[in-house]
Design a protein around this motif. Structure first.
Motif, PDB file in Angstrom:
ATOM      1  N   VAL A 169       0.832  -1.211   0.000  1.00 49.49           N
ATOM      2  CA  VAL A 169       0.000   0.000   0.000  1.00 49.49           C
ATOM      3  C   VAL A 169       0.866   1.261   0.000  1.00 49.49           C
ATOM      4  O   VAL A 169       0.454   2.309  -0.513  1.00 49.49           O
ATOM      5  N   THR A 170       2.064   1.188   0.553  1.00 51.38           N
ATOM      6  CA  THR A 170       2.937   2.368   0.566  1.00 51.38           C
ATOM      7  C   THR A 170       3.249   2.849  -0.847  1.00 51.38           C
ATOM      8  O   THR A 170       3.508   4.037  -1.069  1.00 51.38           O
ATOM      9  N   VAL A 171       3.203   1.927  -1.827  1.00 50.22           N
ATOM     10  CA  VAL A 171       3.500   2.290  -3.212  1.00 50.22           C
ATOM     11  C   VAL A 171       2.373   3.119  -3.822  1.00 50.22           C
ATOM     12  O   VAL A 171       2.589   3.886  -4.765  1.00 50.22           O
ATOM     13  N   THR A 172       1.143   2.985  -3.292  1.00 51.38           N
ATOM     14  CA  THR A 172       0.006   3.704  -3.871  1.00 51.38           C
ATOM     15  C   THR A 172       0.129   5.216  -3.716  1.00 51.38           C
ATOM     16  O   THR A 172      -0.638   5.963  -4.317  1.00 51.38           O
ATOM     17  N   SER A 173       1.083   5.676  -2.912  1.00 50.54           N
ATOM     18  CA  SER A 173       1.296   7.121  -2.788  1.00 50.54           C
ATOM     19  C   SER A 173       1.708   7.718  -4.134  1.00 50.54           C
ATOM     20  O   SER A 173       1.501   8.900  -4.402  1.00 50.54           O
ATOM     21  N   MET A 174       2.290   6.881  -5.004  1.00 49.95           N
ATOM     22  CA  MET A 174       2.668   7.338  -6.347  1.00 49.95           C
ATOM     23  C   MET A 174       1.440   7.690  -7.174  1.00 49.95           C
ATOM     24  O   MET A 174       1.523   8.419  -8.153  1.00 49.95           O
ATOM     25  N   LEU A 175       0.267   7.142  -6.780  1.00 53.11           N
ATOM     26  CA  LEU A 175      -0.972   7.411  -7.500  1.00 53.11           C
ATOM     27  C   LEU A 175      -1.755   8.549  -6.868  1.00 53.11           C
ATOM     28  O   LEU A 175      -2.856   8.863  -7.307  1.00 53.11           O
ATOM     29  N   GLY A 176      -1.207   9.118  -5.816  1.00 52.02           N
ATOM     30  CA  GLY A 176      -1.911  10.173  -5.114  1.00 52.02           C
ATOM     31  C   GLY A 176      -2.985   9.653  -4.187  1.00 52.02           C
ATOM     32  O   GLY A 176      -3.878  10.401  -3.767  1.00 52.02           O
ATOM     33  N   LYS A 177      -2.924   8.332  -3.846  1.00 48.88           N
ATOM     34  CA  LYS A 177      -3.941   7.754  -2.979  1.00 48.88           C
ATOM     35  C   LYS A 177      -3.579   7.854  -1.503  1.00 48.88           C
ATOM     36  O   LYS A 177      -4.319   7.392  -0.651  1.00 48.88           O
ATOM     37  N   GLY A 178      -2.450   8.457  -1.217  1.00 53.72           N
ATOM     38  CA  GLY A 178      -2.098   8.664   0.186  1.00 53.72           C
ATOM     39  C   GLY A 178      -1.581   7.409   0.852  1.00 53.72           C
ATOM     40  O   GLY A 178      -0.754   6.692   0.312  1.00 53.72           O
ATOM     41  N   GLY A 179      -2.113   7.129   2.045  1.00 52.64           N
ATOM     42  CA  GLY A 179      -1.547   6.059   2.829  1.00 52.64           C
ATOM     43  C   GLY A 179      -0.259   6.537   3.472  1.00 52.64           C
ATOM     44  O   GLY A 179       0.183   7.676   3.263  1.00 52.64           O
ATOM     45  N   LEU A 180       0.371   5.677   4.219  1.00 55.32           N
ATOM     46  CA  LEU A 180       1.595   6.070   4.919  1.00 55.32           C
ATOM     47  C   LEU A 180       2.769   6.276   3.970  1.00 55.32           C
ATOM     48  O   LEU A 180       3.750   6.929   4.320  1.00 55.32           O
ATOM     49  N   GLY A 181       2.657   5.744   2.770  1.00 59.77           N
ATOM     50  CA  GLY A 181       3.697   5.979   1.771  1.00 59.77           C
ATOM     51  C   GLY A 181       3.796   7.438   1.373  1.00 59.77           C
ATOM     52  O   GLY A 181       4.832   7.873   0.860  1.00 59.77           O
ATOM     53  N   TYR A 182       2.738   8.180   1.622  1.00 58.01           N
ATOM     54  CA  TYR A 182       2.725   9.622   1.341  1.00 58.01           C
ATOM     55  C   TYR A 182       3.876  10.311   2.080  1.00 58.01           C
ATOM     56  O   TYR A 182       4.559  11.184   1.530  1.00 58.01           O
ATOM     57  N   PHE A 183       4.091   9.935   3.336  1.00 56.23           N
ATOM     58  CA  PHE A 183       5.155  10.566   4.129  1.00 56.23           C
ATOM     59  C   PHE A 183       6.540  10.157   3.639  1.00 56.23           C
ATOM     60  O   PHE A 183       7.469  10.956   3.650  1.00 56.23           O
ATOM     61  N   ILE A 184       6.665   8.913   3.205  1.00 60.93           N
ATOM     62  CA  ILE A 184       7.954   8.447   2.687  1.00 60.93           C
ATOM     63  C   ILE A 184       8.295   9.199   1.405  1.00 60.93           C
ATOM     64  O   ILE A 184       9.413   9.688   1.234  1.00 60.93           O
ATOM     65  N   ARG A 185       7.312   9.309   0.508  1.00 61.01           N
ATOM     66  CA  ARG A 185       7.527  10.009  -0.763  1.00 61.01           C
ATOM     67  C   ARG A 185       7.861  11.475  -0.530  1.00 61.01           C
ATOM     68  O   ARG A 185       8.816  12.011  -1.100  1.00 61.01           O
ATOM     69  N   ASN A 186       7.067  12.123   0.304  1.00 67.64           N
ATOM     70  CA  ASN A 186       7.294  13.549   0.561  1.00 67.64           C
ATOM     71  C   ASN A 186       8.625  13.804   1.255  1.00 67.64           C
ATOM     72  O   ASN A 186       9.290  14.803   1.003  1.00 67.64           O
ATOM     73  N   GLY A 187       9.000  12.890   2.151  1.00 62.85           N
ATOM     74  CA  GLY A 187      10.263  13.062   2.861  1.00 62.85           C
ATOM     75  C   GLY A 187      11.461  12.976   1.945  1.00 62.85           C
ATOM     76  O   GLY A 187      12.486  13.636   2.167  1.00 62.85           O
ATOM     77  N   ILE A 188      11.331  12.203   0.872  1.00 59.57           N
ATOM     78  CA  ILE A 188      12.430  12.041  -0.085  1.00 59.57           C
ATOM     79  C   ILE A 188      12.434  13.156  -1.123  1.00 59.57           C
ATOM     80  O   ILE A 188      13.489  13.655  -1.519  1.00 59.57           O
ATOM     81  N   GLN A 189      11.242  13.579  -1.553  1.00 60.36           N
ATOM     82  CA  GLN A 189      11.128  14.497  -2.685  1.00 60.36           C
ATOM     83  C   GLN A 189      11.278  15.974  -2.331  1.00 60.36           C
ATOM     84  O   GLN A 189      11.354  16.809  -3.212  1.00 60.36           O
ATOM     85  N   THR A 190      11.290  16.311  -1.045  1.00 57.29           N
ATOM     86  CA  THR A 190      11.459  17.719  -0.672  1.00 57.29           C
ATOM     87  C   THR A 190      12.871  18.186  -1.030  1.00 57.29           C
ATOM     88  O   THR A 190      13.795  17.376  -1.160  1.00 57.29           O
ATOM     89  N   THR A 191      13.027  19.504  -1.176  1.00 51.61           N
ATOM     90  CA  THR A 191      14.330  20.072  -1.530  1.00 51.61           C
ATOM     91  C   THR A 191      15.400  19.627  -0.542  1.00 51.61           C
ATOM     92  O   THR A 191      16.494  19.198  -0.923  1.00 51.61           O
ATOM     93  N   THR A 192      15.066  19.737   0.755  1.00 55.67           N
ATOM     94  CA  THR A 192      15.928  19.185   1.804  1.00 55.67           C
ATOM     95  C   THR A 192      15.231  17.959   2.367  1.00 55.67           C
ATOM     96  O   THR A 192      14.160  18.081   2.966  1.00 55.67           O
ATOM     97  N   PRO A 193      15.770  16.750   2.139  1.00 51.71           N
ATOM     98  CA  PRO A 193      15.102  15.540   2.615  1.00 51.71           C
ATOM     99  C   PRO A 193      14.680  15.652   4.084  1.00 51.71           C
ATOM    100  O   PRO A 193      15.414  16.174   4.910  1.00 51.71           O
ATOM    101  N   ASN A 194      13.464  15.163   4.363  1.00 50.66           N
ATOM    102  CA  ASN A 194      12.907  15.243   5.713  1.00 50.66           C
ATOM    103  C   ASN A 194      12.924  13.864   6.355  1.00 50.66           C
ATOM    104  O   ASN A 194      11.994  13.062   6.152  1.00 50.66           O
ATOM    105  N   PRO A 195      13.941  13.547   7.151  1.00 54.07           N
ATOM    106  CA  PRO A 195      14.031  12.222   7.772  1.00 54.07           C
ATOM    107  C   PRO A 195      12.830  11.908   8.660  1.00 54.07           C
ATOM    108  O   PRO A 195      12.413  10.758   8.754  1.00 54.07           O
TER     109      PRO A 195
END
Length: 233
Positions: A169-195
């Motif tokens: 389900v964490t992969v579904t964040s790539m589809l904009g469906k959210g889930g906890l993968g949303y935080f993983i994606r956003n943490g990586i994709q920000t200008t300064t990675p957010n651990p």
């Protein structure tokens, strides 16, 4: 005590390893994404279980069908998740709930079909003969005797399928469906990675998997108390 004093800032000037203030500011969204994760997981498992029971019932009556069903489910299982989502996007849309749930449900089929059929086949022959001798029809034998006795094996498969689905389900964040993968994606994709965002997504996914697995285990013990007694002998 400030979080940054507990978790030092990396030498290159990035963000602290963990910020409790970030968690506090985003608490509402954390619960929202957790709810999305649970909803997607539950829907995929429910669909997968219903389909698997239907396929297993036919497979138990037609052995040739079981070979085909297992081969098909195995082929679906090895399809990369992002590839499966991409195939459905032109038909169901990028952010559609259906686009996320269908591949997730198909990944449960191999595990559930195999466990249901195996569980029923492990029912002792003398139990079947006794039920038939009492006048049970084949259908009644399956639904009232064989499937209930196969429940421990079915629950074991459901536990594996649940944990696997929670991870996918964490992969579904790539589809904009959210889930906890949303935080993983956003943490990586920000200008300064957010651990902190990454850690929250990963840790909550693991905790959710452990909790669901434990609940299914307890549910299996409650629904099939005879299996507990047999194991203690």
């Amino acid at each position: 005590m400030r979080a940054s004093s507990v978790f030092p800032v990396p030498a290159q000037g990035g963000r602290p390893l963990f910020e409790w203030r970030w968690v506090d500011r985003n608490l509402d969204e954390i619960f929202e994404r957790l709810g999305e994760h649970i909803t997607l997981t539950a829907a995929a498992l429910a669909i997968g279980l219903v389909v698997s029971i239907g396929v297993s019932v036919v497979s138990l009556r037609r052995r040739w069908f079981y070979v085909i069903a297992l081969s098909t489910a195995g082929s679906l299982y090895v399809i990369p998740s992002l590839g499966a989502f991409a195939v459905l996007v032109p038909f169901t849309g990028l952010t559609s709930f259906t686009t996320a749930v269908i591949p997730l449900a198909t990944y449960t089929l191999l595990i559930l079909i195999r466990n249901i059929v195996t569980g029923v086949e492990q029912v002792p022959k003398e139990v079947r003969e006794a039920a038939l001798g009492m006048g049970f029809t084949r259908s009644r034998l399956l639904w009232q005797v064989e499937l209930p006795l196969a429940l421990p094996v079915v629950i074991a498969g459901l536990r594996v399928a649940a944990v696997t689905t929670i991870g996918l389900v964490t992969v579904t964040s790539m589809l904009g469906k959210g889930g906890l993968g949303y935080f993983i994606r956003n943490g990586i994709q920000t200008t300064t990675p957010n651990p902190t965002s990454i850690i929250v997504g990963v840790v909550l996914s693991v905790v959710l998997a452990v909790v669901v697995d434990l609940l299914l285990w307890l549910g299996g013990r409650a629904l099939a108390p005879w299996s507990r007694k047999a194991a203690s002998r």
